[in-house]
Design an enzyme around this catalytic site. Structure first.
Site, PDB file in Angstrom:
ATOM      1  N   HIS A   1      62.836 -67.694   5.609  1.00  0.00           N
ATOM      2  CA  HIS A   1      62.235 -69.010   5.340  1.00  0.00           C
ATOM      3  C   HIS A   1      62.979 -69.707   4.211  1.00  0.00           C
ATOM      4  O   HIS A   1      63.488 -69.050   3.301  1.00  0.00           O
ATOM      5  CB  HIS A   1      60.750 -68.863   4.974  1.00  0.00           C
ATOM      6  CG  HIS A   1      60.017 -70.163   4.948  1.00  0.00           C
ATOM      7  ND1 HIS A   1      59.976 -70.977   3.842  1.00  0.00           N
ATOM      8  CD2 HIS A   1      59.314 -70.803   5.909  1.00  0.00           C
ATOM      9  CE1 HIS A   1      59.262 -72.064   4.116  1.00  0.00           C
ATOM     10  NE2 HIS A   1      58.862 -71.981   5.370  1.00  0.00           N
TER      11      HIS A   1
ATOM     12  N   ASP B   1      56.142 -69.129  11.779  1.00  0.00           N
ATOM     13  CA  ASP B   1      56.489 -69.738  13.073  1.00  0.00           C
ATOM     14  C   ASP B   1      56.613 -68.684  14.166  1.00  0.00           C
ATOM     15  O   ASP B   1      56.319 -68.930  15.330  1.00  0.00           O
ATOM     16  CB  ASP B   1      57.815 -70.507  12.982  1.00  0.00           C
ATOM     17  CG  ASP B   1      57.743 -71.598  11.929  1.00  0.00           C
ATOM     18  OD1 ASP B   1      56.753 -72.333  11.925  1.00  0.00           O
ATOM     19  OD2 ASP B   1      58.667 -71.689  11.100  1.00  0.00           O
TER      20      ASP B   1
HETATM   21  C1  MLT Z   1      56.004 -75.992   6.262  1.00  0.00           C
HETATM   22  O1  MLT Z   1      54.954 -75.335   6.341  1.00  0.00           O
HETATM   23  O2  MLT Z   1      56.016 -77.199   6.014  1.00  0.00           O
HETATM   24  C2  MLT Z   1      57.277 -75.292   6.588  1.00  0.00           C
HETATM   25  O3  MLT Z   1      57.201 -73.925   6.326  1.00  0.00           O
HETATM   26  C3  MLT Z   1      58.490 -75.946   6.045  1.00  0.00           C
HETATM   27  C4  MLT Z   1      58.628 -76.066   4.567  1.00  0.00           C
HETATM   28  O4  MLT Z   1      57.730 -75.840   3.789  1.00  0.00           O
HETATM   29  O5  MLT Z   1      59.735 -76.447   4.152  1.00  0.00           O
END
Ligand code: MLT
Length: 428
Positions: free
Chosen positions: A307, A364
Site C-alpha cells: 500500500h 482491496d
Molecule cells: C483509500 O482508502 O483512499 C486508499 O487506500 C488510497 C489512499 O489512501 O491513498
C-alpha cells in the site's frame, strides 16, 4: 524554545515555524515562504505536503494505525454500524441513542429520489459505467436542491443536504447496478436498516421474495466502515480542493467520485478480481504468477498487495480478511477464483520475497473477494467504495468550510518555452 527549521537561500537565513499535531506529526510551515524568499516548494503528488490541518482521521502508515476521531478502526468495525461511524466522522462524536435514532430516521426519510432524477437516469444506456452515472446524478442533485449551491446557506441547510446525500446515494448506487443489468429498479424500503436496504435494492426482484442474509449485512457494514475515511487520499483531496472554491457539497462529492473512479485509486479491487480471472484463464497455476511477480523483467504485477501509505500492513485488511473468511464459509461458496486468491494470499504471507518487501494483501484484495462472493459485479466495486467513503468526503468538506480554509491554489515550476514572437501561419 519552540522548534523551528532554518533554510539558507543565497546566503540568507529564514526561519520556518514547526507545527505539531496531536499525534506528534510535525511539519514546517511554509505559508509565508514565497512572500519572504521568492521560492516555492516542489512536491509532485504531494507525498511530503500536509495540505491541511484535520481533526477527522489519524493514520500512521509505519505502525498500521487508522483511527476515526481517535477511535481505533478495529473497535469501530467490530462494534459499530456504518451510520454510527458516519455520524462520528461528520459531527465529531459518537452519537447517543437518541442522536443515532434521529440521524437514521432522517436518512431513511430521504432515501427516495425525485422522480425527475429517475428520468435523467433512464437516459443512460445500460452499458454506461456505474461510476459515470453516480457522479452525474449526485451532481444533478444541485438542480433539485438549488439552495445547496449558495455559499452562504445556513448550517441547517447544509445539514439537510448532508442527510439527503447520505440517503440518496444508496438508492442511486443500487439503481446504477439495476440499470447495467436491464432490471426493473427497486424503490427503497424504509423498514430496513441502511445496509439491508441497499442489499434489497440491489438484489431483489418484484417476482420473488428477497431474503437478507445477516452475514452479508455484517460483512458489508464492516466494508463500508473500513472505507469511510482515509485522510487526505486522492478523492478526499479532490473534494476539499473543489469545495475550497465554495462549490456545493453535491458538486464537490461528484468530483470526488470521479477521482475515486481512477484505477490507481478506487479501481484497485476491480483489478484484483480481473487479475484472478486472468490467472484462472491461464490454467490457475499460482506458482507461475508468483514467479512472474518476482521477476523484475516481467511486467506482471500482483494487484492488491502492499500500500502507498501503509509500510508494514494495512489495518483494514486484517479486519476484512476475517469477514471474507466468514462470508465464504456462510455462503458455502466454492469458486475457483477464490481458491486462487487464497493461494496467492498464502504465498504473499509466507514467501520471504513478499514478506521482506512488505507486499502483504491490502484492503482491496479482500474487499474484491467479498464483493465477488456476495454477487456484486466488478464494475460496481468502485461504487461500493464511494458508498463507504461518502461520510469521509462529507466530513472533510464540512471541516474545510467550518475552518474557512482558503481556495486551493498550488504553484508550479514552469518548464516551457521562454518568450517568443508569434509567427504567422504562412511562415511556420
Ligand atoms: C483509500 O482508502 O483512499 C486508499 O487506500 C488510497 C489512499 O489512501 O491513498
Amino acid at each position: 524554545m519552540a522548534e523551528s527549521a532554518e533554510i539558507i537561500l543565497d546566503g540568507k537565513s529564514y526561519t520556518l515555524p514547526v507545527i505539531e499535531g496531536t499525534e506528534h506529526e510535525k511539519a514546517f510551515d511554509i505559508g509565508k515562504l514565497r512572500d519572504q524568499t521568492g521560492y516555492v516548494t516542489l512536491d509532485s503528488g504531494y507525498k511530503n505536503t500536509g495540505a491541511t490541518k484535520s481533526a477527522i482521521t489519524f493514520l500512521d502508515g509505519e505502525e498500521g494505525i487508522l483511527r476515526y476521531r481517535g477511535y481505533p478502526i478495529e473497535q469501530l468495525a467490530e462494534k459499530s454500524t456504518f451510520l454510527e461511524v458516519a455520524y462520528l466522522l461528520i459531527y465529531g462524536a459518537l452519537p447517543n441513542k437518541a442522536e443515532l435514532d434521529e440521524f437514521s430516521h432522517q436518512i431513511t426519510k430521504h432515501t427516495l429520489v425525485h422522480e425527475d432524477v429517475r428520468k435523467i437516469f433512464d437516459g443512460f444506456p445500460s452499458a454506461a459505467h456505474p461510476m459515470g452515472i453516480l457522479s452525474s446524478l449526485i451532481c444533478s442533485l444541485t438542480a433539485f436542491y438549488p439552495k445547496s449551491i449558495d455559499p452562504d446557506q445556513s448550517a441547517e441547510e447544509i445539514n439537510l443536504n448532508i442527510l439527503r446525500l447520505m440517503a440518496k446515494i444508496s438508492t442511486i448506487a443500487a439503481w446504477t447496478y439495476k440499470n447495467s443489468q436491464g432490471h426493473p429498479l427497486n424503490y427503497p424500503r424504509n423498514d430496513l436498516d441502511y445496509t439491508s436496504n441497499f442489499l434489497y435494492m440491489m438484489f431483489s426482484f418484484p417476482t420473488e421474495k428477497y431474503e437478507i442474509n445477516p452475514v452479508v449485512v455484517s460483512a458489508l457494514n464492516k466494508l463500508l466502515i473500513l472505507h469511510a475515511d482515509h485522510e487526505q487520499n486522492c478523492s478526499t483531496s479532490t473534494v476539499r480542493l473543489v469545495g475550497s472554491a465554495n462549490a456545493s457539497l453535491y458538486g464537490s462529492v461528484s468530483a470526488g467520485i470521479n477521482a475515486l473512479w481512477g484505477p490507481l485509486h478506487g479501481g484497485a479491487n476491480q483489478e484484483v478480481v480481473e487479475m484472478l480471472e486472468a490467472i484462472q484463464r491461464d490454467g490457475g497455476d499460482t506458482s507461475k504468477f508468483i514467479a512472474k511477480a518476482k521477476d523484475k523483467n516481467d511486467p506482471f504485477r500482483l494487484m492488491g498487495f502492499g500500500h502507498r501509505v501503509y509500510k508494514n500492513f494495512d489495518p483494514r485488511a486484517k479486519i476484512i480478511k476475517k469477514a471474507a473468511d466468514e462470508v465464504l464459509a456462510a455462503l458455502g461458496i466454492n469458486d475457483p477464483l477464490l481458491t486462487i486468491a487464497q493461494e496467492l494470499e498464502q504465498a504473499a504471507l509466507t514467501d520471504p520475497y513478499f514478506v521482506e518487501r512488505k507486499l502483504y494483501p491490502n484492503v482491496d484484495f479482500y474487499s474484491g473477494i467479498i464483493y465477488k462472493a456476495i454477487g456484486i459485479p466488478t464494475e460496481m466495486f468502485t461504487v461500493m467504495f464511494a458508498l463507504g467513503r461518502l461520510p469521509g468526503w462529507i466530513a472533510q468538506w464540512k471541516e474545510m468550510r467550518e475552518n474557512k480554509e482558503p481556495i486551493g491554489r498550488p504553484r508550479q515550476i514552469y518548464t516551457g518555452e521562454l518568450e517568443r514572437d508569434y509567427v504567422s501561419i504562412e511562415n511556420r
